[in-house]
Design an enzyme around this catalytic site. Sequence first.
Site, short mmCIF file in Angstrom:
data_model
loop_
_atom_site.label_atom_id
_atom_site.label_comp_id
_atom_site.label_asym_id
_atom_site.label_seq_id
_atom_site.Cartn_x
_atom_site.Cartn_y
_atom_site.Cartn_z
CB SER A 204 -0.97 0.03 1.20
OG SER A 204 -0.27 0.35 2.38
CE LYS B 283 -1.99 1.95 5.50
NZ LYS B 283 -2.06 1.34 4.20
#
Length: 155
Positions: free
Chosen positions: A78, A114
């Site tokens: 991701s 993230k």
Amino acid sequence: MYTQLVPERQQHVYEVIAQELQHQRDAAKVVELPLEILNIAGVASAGTGEELVDERDQINYRGELPKFDFAIKINGDSMEPRFHDQQVALVKKAFEAENGQIVIAYVDGRSYIKQFEQTEQTCRLVSLNRKYAPIEVQDNPSFQIKGIVIGTLSN
């Protein structure tokens, strides 16, 4: 002897010494760095989250490293193209982050790597790979920032 030389020849001696000194410095740069054991503190998901487990690992590494507090292995895609599956992230401990920084965060008992994004209306964790939806953490009491990613080691 140097002082007996005329200024033109003194300048030549200075240039030769400067050149030799640079050669010496360059030779020192190619000295092979020692092999070090790097402790891995666990994993962080670049995807849907990793269960928090006290899993320790070690890797051998040769090279210079920035000053960091802990290393963590990245699982998932991701955060591509900047971060890749199985890379090791070097992390500086922190409990707050600035907008846009890459963080290691815990949400609902899972760890993530993230990009931290905060506005007046929202706070969320964003993947660099657009096929993953952001994780809203604005009103989540389990949300914690554990550190800021300051570098990576390639696998």
